[in-house]
Design a protein around this motif. Structure first.
Motif, short mmCIF file in Angstrom:
data_model
loop_
_atom_site.label_atom_id
_atom_site.label_comp_id
_atom_site.label_asym_id
_atom_site.label_seq_id
_atom_site.Cartn_x
_atom_site.Cartn_y
_atom_site.Cartn_z
N ASP B 142 0.82 -1.20 0.00
CA ASP B 142 0.00 0.00 0.00
C ASP B 142 0.86 1.26 0.00
N ALA B 143 2.04 1.16 0.63
CA ALA B 143 2.93 2.32 0.73
C ALA B 143 4.20 2.02 -0.04
N LEU B 146 6.93 4.74 -0.66
CA LEU B 146 7.67 5.07 0.56
C LEU B 146 8.68 3.97 0.87
N TYR B 147 8.27 2.72 0.68
CA TYR B 147 9.19 1.59 0.89
C TYR B 147 10.42 1.73 0.01
N ALA B 150 12.61 4.44 1.32
CA ALA B 150 13.18 4.09 2.62
C ALA B 150 14.37 3.16 2.43
N ALA B 153 17.22 5.10 1.15
CA ALA B 153 17.89 5.92 2.15
C ALA B 153 18.81 5.08 3.02
N GLY B 201 -3.31 10.04 -5.84
CA GLY B 201 -4.07 9.77 -4.63
C GLY B 201 -3.68 8.48 -3.93
N GLU C 49 2.28 -0.52 7.92
CA GLU C 49 3.32 -0.43 6.87
C GLU C 49 3.90 0.96 6.77
N PHE C 50 2.98 1.92 6.70
CA PHE C 50 3.42 3.30 6.49
C PHE C 50 4.38 3.73 7.57
N PHE C 53 7.84 2.05 7.16
CA PHE C 53 8.71 2.63 6.15
C PHE C 53 9.15 4.02 6.55
N ALA C 54 8.25 4.77 7.20
CA ALA C 54 8.65 6.09 7.68
C ALA C 54 9.75 5.97 8.71
N VAL C 56 12.04 3.61 8.88
CA VAL C 56 13.29 3.32 8.19
C VAL C 56 13.82 4.59 7.54
N LEU C 57 12.92 5.29 6.84
CA LEU C 57 13.36 6.48 6.12
C LEU C 57 13.93 7.52 7.07
N SER C 125 -5.74 1.93 5.28
CA SER C 125 -4.93 2.24 4.10
C SER C 125 -4.20 3.55 4.32
N VAL C 126 -3.22 3.77 3.48
CA VAL C 126 -2.44 5.00 3.58
C VAL C 126 -3.33 6.20 3.36
N ARG C 127 -4.35 6.00 2.51
CA ARG C 127 -5.26 7.10 2.24
C ARG C 127 -5.98 7.55 3.50
#
Lengths: 224, 409, 171
Positions: B142-143, B146-147, B150, B153, B201, C49-50, C53-54, C56-57, C125-127
């Motif tokens: 879903d992300a 971003l994965y 990440a 990075a 979106g 998930e979001f 990953f955030a 990690v980032l 969801s990310v949304r």
């Protein structure tokens, strides 16, 4: 505008890339050793001895073992031993010849002073550069057999020089022949006239040909 | 991988059919594992080979641009047939494998070993979310975007580890510079795809590719790159991707004249090859992401060309971008450290922030009717071009065009 | 509580614990970064998930750089990177402080009523996450943004060139 120079640069490299496939000016690589480069005519490497023909190299060497090149060579890389006997040269005159003529190419510096001082156009500069060997002492010391190359070879590598040398030599030989003929005719005329008057006088010792082969001071060979 | 619809052509479904033929006999829970392993193996194999031939293509193209042939002598083994250099990558591989692996005596052995491994691992991890074809994506997240960034990075850490573990102050200094470059260009890189997510979106790569479906006027694809904000974002993304992959003209960290080889000084043999493998994988992955975000992913540009399978289109676009990278490398001189960072912070970051505003304008004006669409295009184009020119002018202020005294003009 | 959870916990806490013990500061920093990656794995296990990953980032990608730069730029020599040996006083103080913090945490955890999770894990969801961040929690996001901008400006000011009275530039 920022970036206009970048676009110009990209166009230049694109032109070079496309041009390298059809335009020889944009692909200058010579794929040695499959393709040998064309050396200029005046390129020189190590000397070689000129022979008049290829069938009898040792018998037709122009070199008369005068040892001038040996004495003039700056690193002293030429070693000559005169022969004990004489052989007739191109004009028929008896000349010495080199029994041993060694050049140490590991020492030779390709200065072509030996070519410039040779009075007989016997030693000229070769163009061979693929001479890498594994043994410095036995394989870089070239002897007479290895150094002798025919005049046709000289024409092949230095056409203009060889043509000039040949025409000059031919002119000299012709002049020598003319002189010899004139002298022989004069001598025959002189011998015919006083022969009845001086029959009793001792015959003069046979003199060598009155006209030695002309040795005009040669201009420096038009090499280099 | 998703299941193929039966309406797709046979070529399109070929990878799926092949995979099912191989794993169809396994029981259901093992099938998932086998499918995943096959997917991983295929990605590694395909992109490993692509890396090998990309190095060869780069050297040949660079050679041709520089009026020379490039490598053309490496013969096929045991046959001694010169093959226009096609065996060169394998010769390079053998060379790097058989070279002595020198580790400095005082170096941190564990970190020295881990650095290329970590770099390569994170670079390969980024391949998991790129959709290579209509049904060819390893993991649907879903992300996903971003994965991807990440994992990208996290590669910076390995650069630091390489410089530190070498126990060489020049390598450390160069690693710091490399890190500064990577961090500076993270920001434009991330800011350039935020507009895409805004318009689409979603952060899912498959959904972003789906958002670029359709053709306006029947023949112009609705790819993001063909919009004002998309073009600006694409250019910023490509420039930042060049810098993230340590690629010319941003290859200061690994240039031979820079502190020997920068953070790679004390690496030899296969570890050195791994660093370059990681760099090329990063390049390929970033190109793949650029294609997904801006160039319509695996979509065909024209409706009648859809019979060509989607992964072929992806491959063609990937090839075009990689050749573009090579072309850029052949053309531009290297940027100095301060020029690099100034370019990132003073030009790319403001431009990408303004691009974000432009995208907002575009998104809000999507509902305008008929002739107002032209107004929308004009406004957004102006919002992209004017800041570009203004920023370019301020950045090159005080620098006059170079005049040459002796060169023939 | 599956095996995956225990593995992640073991690796994360283990990395953090070993990071406390090691003498080499850079090794400790790298193990700390590994524990942050472990936390990201925990978020993944929990289905966020979001956030993973955030994490990690932000942590592995950026905060790790800060830590490493700070460690390297504030050490005058390589010898400074070795943590000095501990004394008895330090050990006692550590036990006291650590014990009290642990007691507080345990107390907080044990006194919280844990609600049974719903039978089906909600798929956020990310949304939806984005809508929540920009909707009810927009104020928090804006405040965080302002803080980060201020920090960035402060860093720029600190790193900027200083001109002293004589007009010479001192970095």
């Amino acid at each position: 505008m920022l970036g206009s120079g970048l676009i110009h640069g990209l166009a230049v490299t694109a032109k070079n890339f496309v041009g390298s496939f059809h335009d020889p000016a944009r692909y200058t690589t010579v794929e040695y050793p499959e393709v040998k480069p064309k050396v200029p005519e005046n390129y020189r490497n190590f000397p070689f001895l000129v022979t008049e023909n290829a069938t009898d190299p040792m018998g037709t060497l122009r070199c008369v073992a005068c040892q001038i090149c040996e004495k003039e060579c700056p690193p002293q890389c030429i070693y000559i031993e005169k022969s004990k006997d004489k052989k007739p040269d191109a004009t028929g005159k008896l000349q010495l010849y080199p029994a041993v003529f060694d050049i140490d190419t590991s020492v030779c510096m390709s200065c072509q002073i030996c070519v410039e001082v040779c009075p007989f156009d016997a030693i000229k500069m070769d163009q061979v550069f693929e001479i890498a060997t594994v043994d410095r002492f036995s394989e870089l010391l070239l002897d007479r057999e290895q150094l002798a190359k025919p005049n046709t070879y000289y024409h092949a590598i230095h056409p203009t020089e060889a043509a000039e040398v040949d025409s000059r030599l031919a002119a000299e030989w012709k002049a020598a022949e003319e002189k010899a003929k004139v002298a022989a005719a004069a001598k025959a005329a002189a011998a015919a006239k006083p022969a009845p008057a001086t029959a009793g006088t001792p015959v003069a010792t046979p003199q060598p040909p009155a006209t030695p082969r002309v040795e005009a001071p040669k201009p420096p060979a038009p090499a280099a | 991988m998703t299941t193929a619809a039966t309406t797709d052509g046979i070529l399109e479904r070929a990878p799926q059919l092949l995979r099912d033929a191989v794993t169809g006999f396994l029981p259901a829970p093992w099938q998932w594992l086998a499918n995943s392993l096959i997917g991983i193996a295929v990605v590694l194999g395909v992109f490993g080979l692509l890396f090998a031939f990309l190095t060869l293509a780069e050297r040949k193209i660079l050679g041709r641009v520089q009026n020379r042939p490039g490598p053309n002598r490496a013969p096929l083994p045991f046959l001694n047939i010169r093959s226009y250099g096609l065996a060169q990558p394998f010769a390079d591989g053998v060379k790097s494998l058989t070279k002595e692996d020198v580790v400095p005596r005082e170096a941190d052995r564990v970190l020295h070993f881990l650095a290329p491994v970590a770099l390569l691992a994170f670079s390969i991890l980024t391949f998991a979310v790129i959709p290579f074809g209509r049904h060819l994506v390893l993991v649907e997240l879903d992300a996903a975007v971003l994965y991807f960034f990440a994992a990208g990075a996290a590669t910076e850490l390995a650069v630091f580890m390489a410089g530190w573990a070498s126990h060489n102050k020049y390598a450390l200094l160069a690693a710091m510079r490399a890190l500064a470059q990577l961090i500076s260009y993270e920001l434009p890189l991330l800011l350039s795809w935020v507009p895409v997510v805004m318009i689409a979106g979603t952060l899912s790569t498959t959904a972003i590719v789906d958002a670029q479906a359709g053709w306006t006027l029947g023949f112009i694809p609705q790819w993001h790159v063909l919009t004002p904000w998309g073009f600006c974002g694409f250019v910023i993304f490509m420039v930042a991707a060049l810098a993230e992959a340590n690629r010319s003209p941003f290859d200061l960290p690994e240039a031979e004249s820079e502190l020997i080889a920068g953070h790679l000084t004390e690496y030899s043999g296969f570890k050195y090859a791994l660093f370059f493998m990681a760099e090329y994988f990063g390049m390929i992955a970033l190109s793949g992401m650029a294609i997904t975000l801006f160039l319509g992913g695996w979509r065909a540009p024209l409706p009648f060309l859809e019979f060509i399978p989607s992964f072929v289109w992806f491959g063609l676009k990937l090839g075009a971008l990689l050749l573009g990278f090579i072309w850029l490398r052949a053309t531009f001189p290297r940027l100095r450290m301060d020029q690099l960072t100034r370019f990132a912070w003073k030009f790319l970051v403001p431009l990408s922030l303004i691009n974000l505003a432009t995208t907002a304008v575009w998104s809000l004006s999507a509902g305008w009717s008929g002739p107002l669409q032209l107004v929308r295009w004009a406004v957004c184009l102006a919002l992209v071009v004017v800041p570009f020119l203004a920023l370019g002018r301020t950045l090159s202020a005080g620098v006059a065009p170079r005049t040459y005294r002796y060169a023939p003009s | 509580m599956s095996t995956a959870f225990f593995v992640i916990v073991f690796l994360t806490l283990g990395a953090a614990a070993v990071a406390m013990v090691l003498r080499n500061l850079i090794h400790s920093a790298l193990l700390l970064i590994a524990s942050w990656a472990g936390i990201a794995a925990f978020y993944l296990w929990a289905g966020a998930e979001f956030v993973a990953f955030a994490q990690v980032l932000v942590y592995v990608g950026a905060v790790s750089m800060i830590v490493l730069f700070a460690v390297l730029l504030t050490r005058r020599s390589r010898a400074d990177l070795v943590v000095s040996r501990d004394t008895l006083g330090r050990g006692v103080a550590a036990m006291l402080v650590g014990g009290s913090v642990l007691g507080l945490l345990f107390g907080a955890v044990l006194s919280t009523r844990v609600v049974a999770p719903p039978s089906a894990t909600p798929e956020i969801s990310v949304r939806d996450l984005g809508a929540q961040l920009m909707g009810p929690h927009a104020a928090a996001v804006l405040v965080v943004g302002v803080i980060l901008t201020v920090a960035l400006l402060g860093a720029v000011v600190l790193a900027a060139v200083d001109r002293d009275d004589a007009g010479r530039k001192t970095p």
